[in-house]
Scaffold this motif. Structure first.
Motif, PDB file in Angstrom:
ATOM      1  N   MET A   1      20.775 -13.663 -12.914  1.00 53.89           N
ATOM      2  CA  MET A   1      19.547 -13.734 -12.029  1.00 53.89           C
ATOM      3  C   MET A   1      19.519 -11.780 -11.659  1.00 53.89           C
ATOM      4  SD  MET A   1      17.748 -15.574 -11.362  1.00 53.89           S
ATOM      5  CE  MET A   1      15.878 -16.474 -10.587  1.00 53.89           C
ATOM      6  N   PRO A   2      20.652 -11.401 -11.017  1.00 52.91           N
ATOM      7  CA  PRO A   2      20.314 -10.062 -10.755  1.00 52.91           C
ATOM      8  C   PRO A   2      19.620  -9.041 -12.243  1.00 52.91           C
ATOM      9  CG  PRO A   2      22.613 -11.719  -9.972  1.00 52.91           C
ATOM     10  CD  PRO A   2      21.486 -11.771 -10.353  1.00 52.91           C
ATOM     11  N   GLU A   3      20.420  -9.383 -12.915  1.00 51.53           N
ATOM     12  CA  GLU A   3      19.737  -8.561 -13.748  1.00 51.53           C
ATOM     13  C   GLU A   3      18.268  -8.875 -14.431  1.00 51.53           C
ATOM     14  OE1 GLU A   3      22.013  -8.328 -17.949  1.00 51.53           O
ATOM     15  OE2 GLU A   3      23.538  -8.928 -17.040  1.00 51.53           O
ATOM     16  N   LYS A   4      17.870  -9.703 -14.463  1.00 56.92           N
ATOM     17  CA  LYS A   4      16.121 -10.252 -14.671  1.00 56.92           C
ATOM     18  C   LYS A   4      15.884  -9.484 -13.181  1.00 56.92           C
ATOM     19  CE  LYS A   4      15.112 -13.714 -17.398  1.00 56.92           C
ATOM     20  NZ  LYS A   4      15.199 -15.286 -17.213  1.00 56.92           N
ATOM     21  N   GLN A   5      16.494  -9.529 -12.349  1.00 56.13           N
ATOM     22  CA  GLN A   5      15.669  -8.718 -11.188  1.00 56.13           C
ATOM     23  C   GLN A   5      15.973  -7.022 -10.792  1.00 56.13           C
ATOM     24  OE1 GLN A   5      16.971  -9.722  -7.054  1.00 56.13           O
ATOM     25  NE2 GLN A   5      15.389 -10.278  -6.467  1.00 56.13           N
ATOM     26  N   SER A   6      17.168  -6.540 -11.941  1.00 62.87           N
ATOM     27  CA  SER A   6      16.937  -5.259 -11.412  1.00 62.87           C
ATOM     28  C   SER A   6      16.534  -4.427 -12.900  1.00 62.87           C
ATOM     29  CB  SER A   6      18.470  -5.185 -12.349  1.00 62.87           C
ATOM     30  OG  SER A   6      18.800  -3.279 -12.084  1.00 62.87           O
TER      31      SER A   6
ATOM     32  N   THR B   1      12.776  -4.100 -11.342  1.00 64.63           N
ATOM     33  CA  THR B   1      12.705  -3.178 -10.616  1.00 64.63           C
ATOM     34  C   THR B   1      12.317  -1.976 -11.230  1.00 64.63           C
ATOM     35  OG1 THR B   1      13.439  -4.630  -8.762  1.00 64.63           O
ATOM     36  CG2 THR B   1      13.831  -2.427  -9.052  1.00 64.63           C
ATOM     37  N   GLU B   2      13.478  -1.881 -12.311  1.00 64.67           N
ATOM     38  CA  GLU B   2      13.575  -0.249 -13.178  1.00 64.67           C
ATOM     39  C   GLU B   2      11.939  -0.363 -14.295  1.00 64.67           C
ATOM     40  OE1 GLU B   2      15.985  -0.420 -16.302  1.00 64.67           O
ATOM     41  OE2 GLU B   2      17.859  -0.754 -14.797  1.00 64.67           O
ATOM     42  N   LYS B   3      11.022  -1.612 -14.468  1.00 64.91           N
ATOM     43  CA  LYS B   3       9.870  -1.215 -14.993  1.00 64.91           C
ATOM     44  C   LYS B   3       9.056  -0.847 -13.736  1.00 64.91           C
ATOM     45  CE  LYS B   3      10.599  -5.055 -18.739  1.00 64.91           C
ATOM     46  NZ  LYS B   3      10.363  -6.058 -19.479  1.00 64.91           N
ATOM     47  N   GLU B   4       9.383  -1.142 -12.600  1.00 67.39           N
ATOM     48  CA  GLU B   4       8.135  -1.285 -11.472  1.00 67.39           C
ATOM     49  C   GLU B   4       7.759  -0.101 -10.822  1.00 67.39           C
ATOM     50  OE1 GLU B   4       6.380  -2.836  -7.317  1.00 67.39           O
ATOM     51  OE2 GLU B   4       7.805  -3.329  -8.637  1.00 67.39           O
ATOM     52  N   MET B   5       9.675   0.550 -10.952  1.00 67.49           N
ATOM     53  CA  MET B   5      10.154   2.470 -11.146  1.00 67.49           C
ATOM     54  C   MET B   5       9.470   3.119 -11.960  1.00 67.49           C
ATOM     55  SD  MET B   5      11.107   2.650  -8.172  1.00 67.49           S
ATOM     56  CE  MET B   5      10.066   0.929  -7.870  1.00 67.49           C
ATOM     57  N   GLU B   6       9.551   2.471 -13.848  1.00 66.97           N
ATOM     58  CA  GLU B   6       8.585   3.117 -14.242  1.00 66.97           C
ATOM     59  C   GLU B   6       7.094   3.775 -14.044  1.00 66.97           C
ATOM     60  OE1 GLU B   6       8.365   3.517 -19.384  1.00 66.97           O
ATOM     61  OE2 GLU B   6      10.876   2.138 -17.904  1.00 66.97           O
ATOM     62  N   HIS B   7       7.115   2.466 -14.286  1.00 64.24           N
ATOM     63  CA  HIS B   7       5.299   2.207 -13.992  1.00 64.24           C
ATOM     64  C   HIS B   7       4.590   3.013 -12.738  1.00 64.24           C
ATOM     65  CE1 HIS B   7       0.986   0.551 -13.312  1.00 64.24           C
ATOM     66  NE2 HIS B   7       1.141   0.131 -12.305  1.00 64.24           N
ATOM     67  N   ILE B   8       5.481   3.261 -11.689  1.00 64.08           N
ATOM     68  CA  ILE B   8       5.287   3.898  -9.777  1.00 64.08           C
ATOM     69  C   ILE B   8       5.469   5.386 -10.559  1.00 64.08           C
ATOM     70  CG2 ILE B   8       6.328   4.387  -8.099  1.00 64.08           C
ATOM     71  CD1 ILE B   8       6.439   1.556  -7.443  1.00 64.08           C
ATOM     72  N   GLU B   9       6.693   5.978 -11.622  1.00 67.19           N
ATOM     73  CA  GLU B   9       6.823   7.019 -12.004  1.00 67.19           C
ATOM     74  C   GLU B   9       5.232   7.481 -12.760  1.00 67.19           C
ATOM     75  OE1 GLU B   9       9.990   7.493 -13.975  1.00 67.19           O
ATOM     76  OE2 GLU B   9      11.211   7.353 -12.328  1.00 67.19           O
ATOM     77  N   ILE B  10       4.827   6.428 -13.697  1.00 69.19           N
ATOM     78  CA  ILE B  10       3.463   7.498 -15.013  1.00 69.19           C
ATOM     79  C   ILE B  10       2.423   7.055 -13.930  1.00 69.19           C
ATOM     80  CG2 ILE B  10       2.243   5.918 -16.263  1.00 69.19           C
ATOM     81  CD1 ILE B  10       4.383   4.812 -18.080  1.00 69.19           C
TER      82      ILE B  10
ATOM     83  N   PHE C   1       9.132   4.282  -2.750  1.00 72.63           N
ATOM     84  CA  PHE C   1      10.881   4.275  -2.620  1.00 72.63           C
ATOM     85  C   PHE C   1      11.580   3.257  -1.151  1.00 72.63           C
ATOM     86  CE2 PHE C   1      10.242   9.402  -2.707  1.00 72.63           C
ATOM     87  CZ  PHE C   1      11.061   9.203  -3.012  1.00 72.63           C
ATOM     88  N   TYR C   2       9.700   2.585  -0.849  1.00 70.86           N
ATOM     89  CA  TYR C   2       9.318   1.420  -0.103  1.00 70.86           C
ATOM     90  C   TYR C   2      10.311   0.441  -0.709  1.00 70.86           C
ATOM     91  CZ  TYR C   2       8.294  -2.716   1.998  1.00 70.86           C
ATOM     92  OH  TYR C   2       7.665  -4.028   2.164  1.00 70.86           O
ATOM     93  N   LYS C   3       9.570   0.445  -2.478  1.00 76.97           N
ATOM     94  CA  LYS C   3       9.617  -0.557  -3.076  1.00 76.97           C
ATOM     95  C   LYS C   3      11.105  -0.488  -3.958  1.00 76.97           C
ATOM     96  CE  LYS C   3       7.049  -3.208  -4.742  1.00 76.97           C
ATOM     97  NZ  LYS C   3       6.668  -4.569  -4.308  1.00 76.97           N
ATOM     98  N   GLU C   4      11.794   0.994  -4.120  1.00 75.65           N
ATOM     99  CA  GLU C   4      13.356   0.852  -4.777  1.00 75.65           C
ATOM    100  C   GLU C   4      14.077   0.573  -2.542  1.00 75.65           C
ATOM    101  OE1 GLU C   4      13.754   4.891  -5.385  1.00 75.65           O
ATOM    102  OE2 GLU C   4      12.815   4.447  -7.293  1.00 75.65           O
TER     103      GLU C   4
END
Length: 127
Positions: free
Chosen positions: A1-6, A9-18, A98-101
């Motif tokens: 389960m933690p892998e899916k959450q990670s 989160t990585e996909k969301e961070m990539e989206h935020i960077e874009i 940063f809040y999302k991270e």
């Protein structure tokens, strides 16, 4: 389960960077278009910026009124304002990222940067 959450989160961070990159691109493009429009207006008016010699719009009210009247200097000031606001908007989006991270330290640091920017705008406007 933690892998899916990670992974989420990585996909969301990539989206935020874009999104941050797009904000910077769009901000610069919009500012350049507005400045170009102001330059065209200046050329159409024969080099007359719409104000007496040595006078430029400096208050938000005079810039908005001048822009509505299509005065070249006022339109170019709006372009400069957009250019200045572009990195400020990037700081705001960075706070969210940063809040999302869950990176509290960087949320506080970036919020401090935003506060300093706002204070500098206020000081710059009053001086």
């Amino acid at each position: 389960m933690p892998e899916k959450q990670s992974s989420a989160t990585e996909k969301e961070m990539e989206h935020i960077e874009i999104m941050i990159g797009r904000i910077l691109q769009i901000g610069v493009i919009v500012a350049a278009i507005i400045m170009l429009l102001g330059l065209i207006l200046l050329l159409v008016h024969g080099g007359n910026g719409g104000y007496p010699v040595g006078h430029q719009p400096t208050t938000i009210k005079s810039i908005l009124l001048g822009t509505i009247a299509l005065k070249p200097y006022a339109v170019m000031m709006v372009g400069m304002f957009c250019l200045i606001l572009t990195p400020v908007l990037r700081v705001v989006v960075s706070i969210y990222a940063f809040y999302k991270e869950h990176d509290t330290l960087y949320v506080w640091i970036t919020t401090s940067v935003l506060i300093i920017l706002c204070i500098s705008f206020i000081i710059g406007h009053t001086v």
